[in-house]
Design a protein around this motif. Structure first.
Motif, PDB file in Angstrom:
ATOM      1  N   GLY A   1      -6.558   6.847 -15.133  1.00 35.10           N
ATOM      2  CA  GLY A   1      -6.369   5.400 -15.100  1.00 35.10           C
ATOM      3  C   GLY A   1      -6.102   4.885 -13.696  1.00 35.10           C
ATOM      4  N   VAL A   2      -5.245   5.591 -12.948  1.00 36.42           N
ATOM      5  CA  VAL A   2      -4.947   5.192 -11.576  1.00 36.42           C
ATOM      6  C   VAL A   2      -6.204   5.325 -10.713  1.00 36.42           C
ATOM      7  N   MET A   3      -6.938   6.415 -10.885  1.00 39.07           N
ATOM      8  CA  MET A   3      -8.148   6.645 -10.098  1.00 39.07           C
ATOM      9  C   MET A   3      -9.174   5.538 -10.328  1.00 39.07           C
ATOM     10  N   GLN A   4      -9.356   5.123 -11.568  1.00 43.87           N
ATOM     11  CA  GLN A   4     -10.333   4.083 -11.870  1.00 43.87           C
ATOM     12  C   GLN A   4      -9.960   2.771 -11.186  1.00 43.87           C
ATOM     13  N   GLN A   5      -8.666   2.443 -11.166  1.00 44.40           N
ATOM     14  CA  GLN A   5      -8.240   1.222 -10.480  1.00 44.40           C
ATOM     15  C   GLN A   5      -8.409   1.343  -8.965  1.00 44.40           C
ATOM     16  N   LEU A   6      -8.068   2.497  -8.411  1.00 48.56           N
ATOM     17  CA  LEU A   6      -8.205   2.692  -6.968  1.00 48.56           C
ATOM     18  C   LEU A   6      -9.667   2.650  -6.543  1.00 48.56           C
ATOM     19  N   ALA A   7     -10.544   3.259  -7.345  1.00 50.89           N
ATOM     20  CA  ALA A   7     -11.964   3.264  -7.011  1.00 50.89           C
ATOM     21  C   ALA A   7     -12.553   1.856  -7.069  1.00 50.89           C
ATOM     22  N   ALA A   8     -12.048   1.039  -7.991  1.00 49.00           N
ATOM     23  CA  ALA A   8     -12.593  -0.311  -8.172  1.00 49.00           C
ATOM     24  C   ALA A   8     -12.058  -1.303  -7.155  1.00 49.00           C
ATOM     25  N   THR A   9     -10.743  -1.251  -6.886  1.00 49.64           N
ATOM     26  CA  THR A   9     -10.127  -2.290  -6.054  1.00 49.64           C
ATOM     27  C   THR A   9      -9.300  -1.740  -4.898  1.00 49.64           C
ATOM     28  N   GLY A  10      -9.041  -0.436  -4.865  1.00 53.67           N
ATOM     29  CA  GLY A  10      -8.213   0.140  -3.820  1.00 53.67           C
ATOM     30  C   GLY A  10      -6.732  -0.007  -4.046  1.00 53.67           C
ATOM     31  N   GLU A  11      -6.340  -0.591  -5.184  1.00 54.39           N
ATOM     32  CA  GLU A  11      -4.924  -0.771  -5.492  1.00 54.39           C
ATOM     33  C   GLU A  11      -4.717  -0.691  -7.000  1.00 54.39           C
ATOM     34  N   VAL A  12      -3.446  -0.589  -7.393  1.00 55.94           N
ATOM     35  CA  VAL A  12      -3.084  -0.475  -8.808  1.00 55.94           C
ATOM     36  C   VAL A  12      -2.389  -1.754  -9.242  1.00 55.94           C
TER      37      VAL A  12
ATOM     38  N   VAL B   1      -9.435   6.180   0.099  1.00 57.70           N
ATOM     39  CA  VAL B   1      -9.867   5.110  -0.800  1.00 57.70           C
ATOM     40  C   VAL B   1      -8.688   4.246  -1.210  1.00 57.70           C
ATOM     41  N   GLY B   2      -7.607   4.881  -1.610  1.00 61.25           N
ATOM     42  CA  GLY B   2      -6.405   4.151  -2.012  1.00 61.25           C
ATOM     43  C   GLY B   2      -5.384   5.114  -2.577  1.00 61.25           C
ATOM     44  N   SER B   3      -4.141   4.644  -2.694  1.00 60.65           N
ATOM     45  CA  SER B   3      -3.104   5.503  -3.270  1.00 60.65           C
ATOM     46  C   SER B   3      -2.048   4.637  -3.944  1.00 60.65           C
ATOM     47  N   ASP B   4      -1.279   5.274  -4.800  1.00 65.67           N
ATOM     48  CA  ASP B   4      -0.220   4.597  -5.540  1.00 65.67           C
ATOM     49  C   ASP B   4       1.044   5.430  -5.400  1.00 65.67           C
ATOM     50  N   ALA B   5       1.964   4.937  -4.585  1.00 68.14           N
ATOM     51  CA  ALA B   5       3.183   5.703  -4.301  1.00 68.14           C
ATOM     52  C   ALA B   5       4.026   5.912  -5.542  1.00 68.14           C
ATOM     53  N   ASP B   6       4.033   4.940  -6.458  1.00 62.27           N
ATOM     54  CA  ASP B   6       4.951   5.018  -7.590  1.00 62.27           C
ATOM     55  C   ASP B   6       4.519   6.009  -8.661  1.00 62.27           C
ATOM     56  N   THR B   7       3.247   6.410  -8.685  1.00 62.36           N
ATOM     57  CA  THR B   7       2.825   7.504  -9.575  1.00 62.36           C
ATOM     58  C   THR B   7       2.426   8.741  -8.780  1.00 62.36           C
ATOM     59  N   ASP B   8       2.462   8.642  -7.432  1.00 64.94           N
ATOM     60  CA  ASP B   8       2.145   9.756  -6.534  1.00 64.94           C
ATOM     61  C   ASP B   8       0.703  10.229  -6.701  1.00 64.94           C
ATOM     62  N   VAL B   9      -0.208   9.288  -6.909  1.00 66.04           N
ATOM     63  CA  VAL B   9      -1.631   9.609  -7.037  1.00 66.04           C
ATOM     64  C   VAL B   9      -2.371   8.967  -5.873  1.00 66.04           C
ATOM     65  N   ALA B  10      -3.273   9.724  -5.239  1.00 64.18           N
ATOM     66  CA  ALA B  10      -4.107   9.208  -4.156  1.00 64.18           C
ATOM     67  C   ALA B  10      -5.548   9.623  -4.405  1.00 64.18           C
ATOM     68  N   LEU B  11      -6.465   8.765  -3.946  1.00 61.26           N
ATOM     69  CA  LEU B  11      -7.895   9.025  -4.114  1.00 61.26           C
ATOM     70  C   LEU B  11      -8.563   9.036  -2.747  1.00 61.26           C
ATOM     71  N   MET B  12      -9.327  10.094  -2.479  1.00 63.95           N
ATOM     72  CA  MET B  12     -10.094  10.221  -1.238  1.00 63.95           C
ATOM     73  C   MET B  12     -11.567  10.379  -1.587  1.00 63.95           C
ATOM     74  N   LYS B  13     -12.396  10.228  -0.560  1.00 67.08           N
ATOM     75  CA  LYS B  13     -13.836  10.401  -0.730  1.00 67.08           C
ATOM     76  C   LYS B  13     -14.354  11.282   0.389  1.00 67.08           C
ATOM     77  N   ILE B  14     -15.120  12.305   0.026  1.00 67.97           N
ATOM     78  CA  ILE B  14     -15.724  13.179   1.027  1.00 67.97           C
ATOM     79  C   ILE B  14     -17.242  13.041   0.934  1.00 67.97           C
ATOM     80  N   PRO B  15     -17.952  13.264   2.041  1.00 65.26           N
ATOM     81  CA  PRO B  15     -19.411  13.128   2.001  1.00 65.26           C
ATOM     82  C   PRO B  15     -20.039  14.189   1.109  1.00 65.26           C
TER      83      PRO B  15
END
Length: 484
Positions: free
Chosen positions: A279-290, A152-166
């Motif tokens: 907070g990072v997850m909500q931004q990644l889920a909405a736009t794919g970036e922070v 879905v998206g990730s943020d290298a500077d906070t080391d958080v990534a979001l994935m989606k599984i079925p």
């Protein structure tokens, strides 16, 4: 009777008498009521930490009931990355004909952990470094099912990534962990880490919160870590740190060990707080970036010499504002050069680095309260952060930079002591390329003005200089480039 026989007989009689006397004392002592005499005040000693007898009124003789709810939400993350092999024989037609099986690429595989945080959407949180560069990612649930994961998206500077599984159509449904309010976490709270260390399978370790708000871990980006003595080993990255109610308080991200994993656990583990991850997850889920916020100011550390000149006591610490960029959040808030920022949202600011770290953890448009010292007197101002620019085209800065694009340095590089702007791309045959600029260069200054970040570079080129000289770092060397 002989003397020796008489002596032995006397000794036996005495022993029997003493044994009966001792037995009577022991019997009387056992039958007498035991009295718990309070210790004198001076003899009071601190008790060792122990698990509480109850949590929310429920007896807790074991962590097993809580872990039965938590462990199905912690998954193993498998990644595969195709890496091209630089084999000089692979391009030779003769060797390719003689050895048709020469491999052109290899597959690198790695293993980490993740946490299901939204069962309805199949969202899984993990670390950016777990999935960085991966061509394929799959997730193995605690019951053994393996599912392909979508990035879905990730943020290298906070080391958080979001994935989606079925979401499985049959079988057991996905289970998620509820996110706690990590701001209520205190030093001494009991926590449990769940993950897949060393690939041995799901493993649980426990400990306490050793510190909160840690921001001095080397080689990592923006930081606000939970420190714990629960064992966090390779493969635990991306796993869950939970409280005794089974709520997610953090995402395990790193362990600090100068000797590496061969030295074993030394009780220095770090986790990303749940509030930050949310907070990072909500931004990644909405736009794919922070989108990060910034004040748009340049600062330097406050030392004793500067403190004296600004009317502050020796030993004072803070971030001294050296420049306020036009049309910035800092300008709107009324910040001035010479102001000293000593706190932000109640968080102590010790130097320019801690202020930069604070800003990097705030979203764009966040409202912040700044405690200042102006002319030696306390002052509080409110600011609404503007979005931190992620990239600027060279054409926007100066025609002589056409064909180049500039980006902020990864925060981990900044913590390694590098300060500047990254040349992200240079188009072949462009004016920037003909002037010698290359992708990967770091612009340290433009003319005589330091270019610590994108706003500073833009400010340095606000009035086009007649002669544009960039001071750059390329690899380990530095030099000047005249842009024609």
């Amino acid at each position: 009777m002989q003397a020796s026989t008489r002596t032995t007989l006397i000794a036996l009689i005495a022993a029997a008498a003493f044994g009966g006397f001792a037995a009577t004392l022991i019997r009387d002592g056992l039958q007498a009521p035991v009295r718990a005499e309070p210790l004198p005040q001076a003899a009071t000693v601190p008790m060792a930490a122990s698990l509480p007898a109850t949590v929310e009124g429920q007896a807790l003789p074991s962590l097993a009931p809580m872990l039965r709810r938590v462990t199905p939400a912690v998954v193993s993350v498998h990644t595969k990355q195709r890496v091209r092999i630089n084999n000089p024989f692979a391009n030779d037609p003769f060797f390719r004909r003689m050895f048709p099986g020469i491999p052109e690429e290899r597959i690198n595989e790695s293993l980490g952990s993740g946490v299901i945080v939204d069962a309805a959407h199949g969202y899984v949180l993990t670390n950016h470094h777990v999935i960085e560069g991966a061509d394929e990612v799959s997730v193995t649930l605690s019951d053994g099912r393996t599912l392909a994961a979508e990035f879905v998206g990730s943020d290298a500077d906070t080391d958080v990534a979001l994935m989606k599984i079925p979401v499985p159509g049959s079988g057991a449904p996905l289970q998620a962990i509820a996110l706690a309010d990590s701001s209520t976490l205190q030093v001494g709270d009991f926590v449990v880490a769940v993950g897949n260390p060393f690939g041995v399978g799901q493993t649980v370790t426990s400990g306490i919160v050793s510190a909160v708000g840690r921001a001095n871990v080397p080689g990592v980006g923006y930081q606000n870590f939970i420190q714990t003595d629960a064992s966090i080993n390779p493969g635990n990255s991306g796993g869950a740190l939970v409280n005794l109610r089974g709520e997610l308080v953090g995402i395990n991200t790193a362990s600090f060990n100068p000797r590496g994993s061969m030295a074993g656990n030394i009780g220095l583990g770090f986790a990303i707080p749940a509030n930050l991850a949310r907070g990072v997850m909500q931004q990644l889920a909405a736009t794919g970036e922070v989108r990060r916020g910034t004040l748009g100011i340049d600062t330097q550390d406050l030392d004793d010499r500067l403190a004296a000149s600004l009317g502050l006591a020796a030993g004072s610490r803070g971030a001294v504002v050296t420049r306020v960029h036009a049309d910035s959040a800092g300008a709107d808030a009324g910040l001035r050069p010479g102001d000293v920022v000593v706190a932000a949202n109640g968080e102590r600011i010790a130097d320019g680095e801690s202020l930069r770290n604070f800003q990097g953890l705030q979203p764009a448009n966040a409202r912040v309260s700044l405690d200042l010292r102006r002319d030696g007197k306390p002052l509080q101002v409110q600011a609404t952060l503007r979005e931190q620019p992620r990239m600027l085209a060279g054409q926007q800065l100066d025609p002589r930079l056409s064909g180049a694009s500039f980006a902020e340095l990864p925060e981990a590089l900044r913590r390694g002591g590098v300060s500047g702007v990254l040349v992200e791309e240079v188009a072949g045959g462009s004016r920037a390329a003909r002037n010698g600029l290359r992708a990967g260069d770091v612009v340290l200054a433009a003319g005589t003005m330091r270019a610590g970040d994108l706003p500073a570079l833009r400010a340095a080129l606000a009035e086009a200089p007649e002669q544009l000289v960039l001071h750059i770092q390329r690899g380990r060397g530095q030099g000047n480039l005249l842009m024609k």
